[in-house]
Design an enzyme around this catalytic site. Structure first.
Site, PDB file in Angstrom:
ATOM      1  N   GLU A  43       0.878  -1.179   0.000  1.00  0.00           N
ATOM      2  CA  GLU A  43       0.000   0.000   0.000  1.00  0.00           C
ATOM      3  C   GLU A  43       0.913   1.226   0.000  1.00  0.00           C
ATOM      4  O   GLU A  43       1.502   1.580   1.021  1.00  0.00           O
ATOM      5  CB  GLU A  43      -0.929   0.029   1.221  1.00  0.00           C
ATOM      6  CG  GLU A  43      -1.843   1.259   1.180  1.00  0.00           C
ATOM      7  CD  GLU A  43      -2.687   1.442   2.432  1.00  0.00           C
ATOM      8  OE1 GLU A  43      -3.129   0.434   3.016  1.00  0.00           O
ATOM      9  OE2 GLU A  43      -2.877   2.606   2.825  1.00  0.00           O
ATOM     10  N   ARG A  47       0.735  10.189   0.603  1.00  0.00           N
ATOM     11  CA  ARG A  47       1.012  11.218   1.612  1.00  0.00           C
ATOM     12  C   ARG A  47       2.163  12.112   1.211  1.00  0.00           C
ATOM     13  O   ARG A  47       2.355  13.174   1.798  1.00  0.00           O
ATOM     14  CB  ARG A  47       1.400  10.550   2.927  1.00  0.00           C
ATOM     15  CG  ARG A  47       0.192  10.021   3.628  1.00  0.00           C
ATOM     16  CD  ARG A  47       0.564   9.160   4.789  1.00  0.00           C
ATOM     17  NE  ARG A  47      -0.560   8.298   4.996  1.00  0.00           N
ATOM     18  CZ  ARG A  47      -0.773   7.578   6.065  1.00  0.00           C
ATOM     19  NH1 ARG A  47       0.102   7.597   7.047  1.00  0.00           N
ATOM     20  NH2 ARG A  47      -1.839   6.843   6.166  1.00  0.00           N
ATOM     21  N   THR A  71      -4.039   6.269   1.281  1.00  0.00           N
ATOM     22  CA  THR A  71      -4.295   7.690   1.560  1.00  0.00           C
ATOM     23  C   THR A  71      -4.891   8.383   0.329  1.00  0.00           C
ATOM     24  O   THR A  71      -4.510   9.492  -0.036  1.00  0.00           O
ATOM     25  CB  THR A  71      -3.024   8.416   2.060  1.00  0.00           C
ATOM     26  OG1 THR A  71      -2.294   7.559   2.947  1.00  0.00           O
ATOM     27  CG2 THR A  71      -3.389   9.672   2.830  1.00  0.00           C
ATOM     28  N   LYS A 131     -11.810  -0.997   5.036  1.00  0.00           N
ATOM     29  CA  LYS A 131     -10.702  -0.852   5.980  1.00  0.00           C
ATOM     30  C   LYS A 131     -11.318  -0.275   7.257  1.00  0.00           C
ATOM     31  O   LYS A 131     -12.173   0.611   7.174  1.00  0.00           O
ATOM     32  CB  LYS A 131      -9.682   0.110   5.360  1.00  0.00           C
ATOM     33  CG  LYS A 131      -8.760   0.834   6.318  1.00  0.00           C
ATOM     34  CD  LYS A 131      -7.662   1.568   5.547  1.00  0.00           C
ATOM     35  CE  LYS A 131      -6.982   2.610   6.402  1.00  0.00           C
ATOM     36  NZ  LYS A 131      -5.604   2.891   5.940  1.00  0.00           N
TER      37      LYS A 131
HETATM   38  C1  3PG Z   1      -2.119   4.588   8.281  1.00  0.00           C
HETATM   39  O1  3PG Z   1      -2.887   4.764   7.359  1.00  0.00           O
HETATM   40  O2  3PG Z   1      -1.523   5.485   8.885  1.00  0.00           O
HETATM   41  C2  3PG Z   1      -1.941   3.200   8.638  1.00  0.00           C
HETATM   42  O3  3PG Z   1      -3.060   2.862   9.303  1.00  0.00           O
HETATM   43  C3  3PG Z   1      -0.724   2.891   9.409  1.00  0.00           C
HETATM   44  O4  3PG Z   1      -0.999   2.943  10.740  1.00  0.00           O
HETATM   45  P1  3PG Z   1       0.175   2.532  11.715  1.00  0.00           P
HETATM   46  O5  3PG Z   1       1.317   3.478  11.405  1.00  0.00           O
HETATM   47  O6  3PG Z   1      -0.400   2.718  13.085  1.00  0.00           O
HETATM   48  O7  3PG Z   1       0.519   1.116  11.386  1.00  0.00           O
END
Ligand code: 3PG
Length: 209
Positions: A43, A47, A71, A131
């Protein structure tokens, strides 16, 4: 119609690493390091401005991976992903503008939800895979068990606050088809620490039955 996202991930570990790259060229060493540790789902988040370019690099390299974008928050993101061609796109929340653009452009979506109302909005769009985000904040295991009552046919990918210690508790739930997390992403001096990424990935996949 939403594709069977669980089936897309059926040839790899049900662990979706959430990847944020500052430089697009970091993605191939990261993807190879993860694959060496048994994780072939990616994924790659939008960002950073490097995100889209990194996704393009994976696509061009023709890696044997399940390629998702994370994201995804705006319809324009969907447009860019439709041009590249990803396996699916992950959103932190569920909004009609992104859902409708994805349906129009034929981009498969794994949308984030945090409440039953958002699940119900997703049902109106024929969605079955969601999700749960941010999983550990919105109730974690208890929330997933509770969602299984009114929504027994739906499947979730909890993400947010998962780690080596707790991810198997989530995966053991009947309505969890995969989990997401960033804990196996290791960087040192701004560069990916590939041997550590492989170690962390292998440590996680080694715990799977
Ligand atoms: C996110 O989208 O930030 C993910 O959920 C990752 O979360 P984490 O850094 O707590 O694993």
């Amino acid at each position: 119609m939403q594709t069977d996202i669980a089936a897309l991930l059926s040839n790899t570990a049900p662990i979706l690493p959430v990847i944020k790259v500052e430089k697009a060229e970091h993605i191939l060493p990261i993807a190879n390091a993860l694959a060496e540790g048994g994780i072939k789902g990616l994924e790659i988040t939008l960002r950073t401005t490097a995100g889209i370019k990194a996704i393009e690099l994976v696509k061009k390299a023709g890696l044997d991976v399940v390629l998702s974008a994370g994201t995804v928050t705006r319809p324009e993101h969907v447009d860019a992903l439709a041009d590249i061609g990803v396996d699916f796109a992950v959103t932190p929340g569920l909004t009609p503008d992104v859902l409708e653009r994805a349906q129009r452009k034929g981009v498969q979506l794994l949308p984030g939800i945090a409440t039953p109302s958002e699940v119900m909005t997703g049902l109106a769009y024929d969605l079955r895979f969601f999700k749960l985000f941010p999983a550990s904040i919105v109730g974690g295991i208890g929330m997933l068990k509770a969602l299984g009552g009114p929504f027994p046919d739906l499947k979730f990918c909890p993400t947010g606050g998962l780690n080596l210690e707790n991810f198997r508790d989530y995966l053991s739930l009947p309505n969890v088809f995969c989990i997401g997390g960033s804990w196996m992403m290791a960087f040192q001096g701004g560069e990916p620490d590939t041997s550590e990424i492989t170690r962390l990935a292998a440590e996680a996949t080694g715990l799977l039955g």
